[in-house]
Design an enzyme around this catalytic site. Structure first.
Site, PDB file in Angstrom:
ATOM      1  N   HIS A   9       3.008   8.557  11.016  1.00 17.15           N
ATOM      2  CA  HIS A   9       1.788   7.754  10.881  1.00 17.15           C
ATOM      3  C   HIS A   9       1.978   6.447  11.658  1.00 17.15           C
ATOM      4  O   HIS A   9       3.091   5.919  11.776  1.00 17.15           O
ATOM      5  CB  HIS A   9       1.498   7.470   9.412  1.00 17.15           C
ATOM      6  CG  HIS A   9       0.823   8.615   8.716  1.00 17.15           C
ATOM      7  ND1 HIS A   9      -0.116   8.448   7.716  1.00 17.15           N
ATOM      8  CD2 HIS A   9       0.944   9.961   8.899  1.00 17.15           C
ATOM      9  CE1 HIS A   9      -0.543   9.642   7.309  1.00 17.15           C
ATOM     10  NE2 HIS A   9       0.099  10.566   8.008  1.00 17.15           N
ATOM     11  N   GLU A  23       1.341   3.330  11.168  1.00 15.56           N
ATOM     12  CA  GLU A  23       1.915   2.170  10.500  1.00 15.56           C
ATOM     13  C   GLU A  23       3.440   2.258  10.444  1.00 15.56           C
ATOM     14  O   GLU A  23       4.149   1.257  10.579  1.00 15.56           O
ATOM     15  CB  GLU A  23       1.364   2.056   9.066  1.00 15.56           C
ATOM     16  CG  GLU A  23      -0.135   1.861   8.963  1.00 15.56           C
ATOM     17  CD  GLU A  23      -0.907   3.178   8.839  1.00 15.56           C
ATOM     18  OE1 GLU A  23      -0.513   4.163   9.515  1.00 15.56           O
ATOM     19  OE2 GLU A  23      -1.879   3.208   8.085  1.00 15.56           O
ATOM     20  N   ARG A  78       6.207  -0.067  12.430  1.00  9.83           N
ATOM     21  CA  ARG A  78       7.268  -0.789  11.704  1.00  9.83           C
ATOM     22  C   ARG A  78       8.642  -0.475  12.287  1.00  9.83           C
ATOM     23  O   ARG A  78       9.497  -1.351  12.426  1.00  9.83           O
ATOM     24  CB  ARG A  78       7.203  -0.417  10.227  1.00  9.83           C
ATOM     25  CG  ARG A  78       8.183  -1.161   9.334  1.00  9.83           C
ATOM     26  CD  ARG A  78       9.211  -0.217   8.764  1.00  9.83           C
ATOM     27  NE  ARG A  78      10.097  -0.857   7.801  1.00  9.83           N
ATOM     28  CZ  ARG A  78      10.978  -0.202   7.073  1.00  9.83           C
ATOM     29  NH1 ARG A  78      11.059   1.122   7.165  1.00  9.83           N
ATOM     30  NH2 ARG A  78      11.785  -0.839   6.264  1.00  9.83           N
ATOM     31  N   ARG A  79       8.888   0.776  12.662  1.00  5.56           N
ATOM     32  CA  ARG A  79      10.159   1.120  13.311  1.00  5.56           C
ATOM     33  C   ARG A  79      10.336   0.325  14.594  1.00  5.56           C
ATOM     34  O   ARG A  79      11.419  -0.200  14.874  1.00  5.56           O
ATOM     35  CB  ARG A  79      10.203   2.618  13.625  1.00  5.56           C
ATOM     36  CG  ARG A  79      10.478   3.526  12.446  1.00  5.56           C
ATOM     37  CD  ARG A  79      10.350   4.987  12.878  1.00  5.56           C
ATOM     38  NE  ARG A  79      10.797   5.928  11.860  1.00  5.56           N
ATOM     39  CZ  ARG A  79      12.034   6.419  11.762  1.00  5.56           C
ATOM     40  NH1 ARG A  79      12.948   6.051  12.624  1.00  5.56           N
ATOM     41  NH2 ARG A  79      12.357   7.263  10.812  1.00  5.56           N
ATOM     42  N   CYS A  97      -3.581   5.206   4.514  1.00 11.49           N
ATOM     43  CA  CYS A  97      -3.695   6.347   3.607  1.00 11.49           C
ATOM     44  C   CYS A  97      -3.079   6.005   2.251  1.00 11.49           C
ATOM     45  O   CYS A  97      -2.249   5.115   2.130  1.00 11.49           O
ATOM     46  CB  CYS A  97      -3.023   7.573   4.214  1.00 11.49           C
ATOM     47  SG  CYS A  97      -1.240   7.403   4.497  1.00 11.49           S
ATOM     48  N   LYS A 101       4.201   2.567   1.088  1.00 15.63           N
ATOM     49  CA  LYS A 101       5.276   1.987   1.899  1.00 15.63           C
ATOM     50  C   LYS A 101       4.991   0.519   2.223  1.00 15.63           C
ATOM     51  O   LYS A 101       5.890  -0.326   2.174  1.00 15.63           O
ATOM     52  CB  LYS A 101       5.463   2.809   3.176  1.00 15.63           C
ATOM     53  CG  LYS A 101       6.057   4.187   2.899  1.00 15.63           C
ATOM     54  CD  LYS A 101       6.392   4.945   4.181  1.00 15.63           C
ATOM     55  CE  LYS A 101       7.083   6.273   3.848  1.00 15.63           C
ATOM     56  NZ  LYS A 101       7.441   7.045   5.049  1.00 15.63           N
TER      57      LYS A 101
HETATM   58 ZN   LIG Z   1      -0.728   6.747   6.653  1.00 13.25          ZN
END
Ligand SMILES: [Zn+2]
Length: 388
Positions: free
Chosen positions: A91, A93, A97-98, A143, A208
């Site tokens: 995904h 997001e 972030r990675r 999500c 997350k």
């Molecule tokens: Zn998601």
């Protein structure tokens, strides 16, 4: 983290819908311009989600984009590789972030070599300089818990019938699957998919992001270098304002405030060490993303793209002395074990994505958890490819 307890925390919030400022919107336009320049687009009639991290400074009006990701896919449990060589969660997001973590780690090396306008060393650890703030952009509502009511407002009849027929007993301490029981709030959820698709084990982006609001985005490895959590100050979300339905916008605003950090307030310790809840401010932008589901065609035959783009800013120049450079905590770099080091190698695929050397970046495309164009027998031999 005991995720089970989180479902019980924070049942009501005062909120006020925030519309992004002209300054915010100029930053979003820059993000979209960068995405356009990278030219990794979905196929016709396909849509995707765009997410990015960027920094602002109290002394300048522009922003510094540090990472960008697109994608809507996640490997189901039945397709997880035994050797761990695939990215489970693609995904947007999560990939953004990675990339942000990668940028943060490389910025430490740049700071040591030539100084940094973004981070500084303090007592053998690193932190943002005064006036520097981290922000996140997402082209639609993440999500999971944040998006259940938003998606329900636009759900097609086929999907609605599948969901309505799925009555699942949700026990405390476990995560609900996808959008099952989507009328429930404050529920930890796995990544969604069609109700008739194989289930995933990855938590939703809402869950997350909520964990990042408590622990920071830097992860366990990044925590060895930063003296406190790296927290998101503001999250700007697209698509919501396009509904024109004020009541729905207010509902989604409350959902995002709760799901992306508010549900942690009051339920977790706030005085133990460098990590405690930092609820991000939630803002909505009227700027449309060119490949969003709303723009491509809501309710048509459009489908989500299989490809995910990962990009992060900055590229370390090859060292004249060594083909690889090692990053380790500044206090005792030579004594750390191999597991505490990460190799930063020169990038053959770095390219200039904006004018000026500060916007040179590195990009990869992921399909089904693997780098595009790499055959299965080479997937574990990518010695020069440690991007994510
Ligand atoms: Zn998601």
């Amino acid at each position: 983290m005991d995720f089970g307890k989180l479902t019980l925390i924070g049942m009501s919030f005062n909120h006020q819908t925030q519309e992004s400022s002209s300054s915010d919107n100029s930053h979003i336009s820059l993000l979209h311009a960068l995405y356009f320049k990278l030219k990794v687009f979905p196929q016709p009639s396909q849509y995707t989600v765009l997410a990015a991290f960027y920094l602002t400074s109290s002394t300048r009006p522009d922003c510094h984009i540090i990472s960008l990701g697109t994608g809507t896919k996640c490997l189901p449990e039945c397709r997880l590789p035994s050797q761990g060589e695939a990215i489970h969660d693609s995904h947007a997001e999560i990939l953004a972030r990675r990339g942000a973590i990668r940028w943060l780690l490389e910025e430490i090396l740049r700071e040591r070599d030539q100084g940094s306008q973004w981070i500084e060393c303090h007592e053998y650890m690193y932190r943002f300089r005064e006036g520097i703030e981290l922000h996140m952009y997402i082209s639609t509502v993440p999500c999971g818990d944040a998006s259940t009511r938003f998606l329900a407002a636009f759900q097609d009849l086929e999907m609605a019938s599948l969901k309505d027929s799925t009555v699942v007993t949700h026990s405390e301490g476990t995560a609900a699957r996808g959008r099952d029981n989507y009328h429930l709030f404050n529920v930890l959820r796995t990544k969604p998919g069609r109700a008739d698709s194989p289930p995933t084990l990855s938590l939703s982006c809402s869950d997350k992001i909520a964990s990042w609001s408590w622990l920071g985005i830097q992860g366990a490895f990044g925590a060895k270098f930063f003296n406190r959590g790296i927290y998101i100050r503001k999250i700007i979300i697209g698509e919501v304002l396009s509904s024109k339905d004020r009541a729905l916008i207010e509902l989604v605003s409350a959902d995002c405030e709760r799901a992306l950090g508010g549900r942690l307030e009051g339920g977790l310790p706030s005085d133990k060490g460098p990590y405690f809840p930092h609820k991000p401010a939630i803002w909505f932008t009227p700027i449309a993303f060119m490949h969003s589901r709303f723009v491509v065609g809501l309710g048509t035959t459009s489908t989500s793209s299989n490809e995910s783009l990962c990009w992060y800013a900055g590229s370390l120049p090859p060292s004249p002395h060594s083909p690889a450079r090692a990053l380790s905590p500044s206090s005792s770099s030579s004594s750390k074990s191999l597991s505490e080091k990460i190799e930063i190698l020169p990038h053959s695929n770095a390219f200039d994505t904006q004018s000026g050397p500060s916007h040179i970046g590195t990009a990869q495309v992921i399909i089904n958890g693997y780098k595009r164009g790499v055959s299965p027998k080479h997937r574990q031999k990518l010695k020069d490819d440690k991007f994510l």
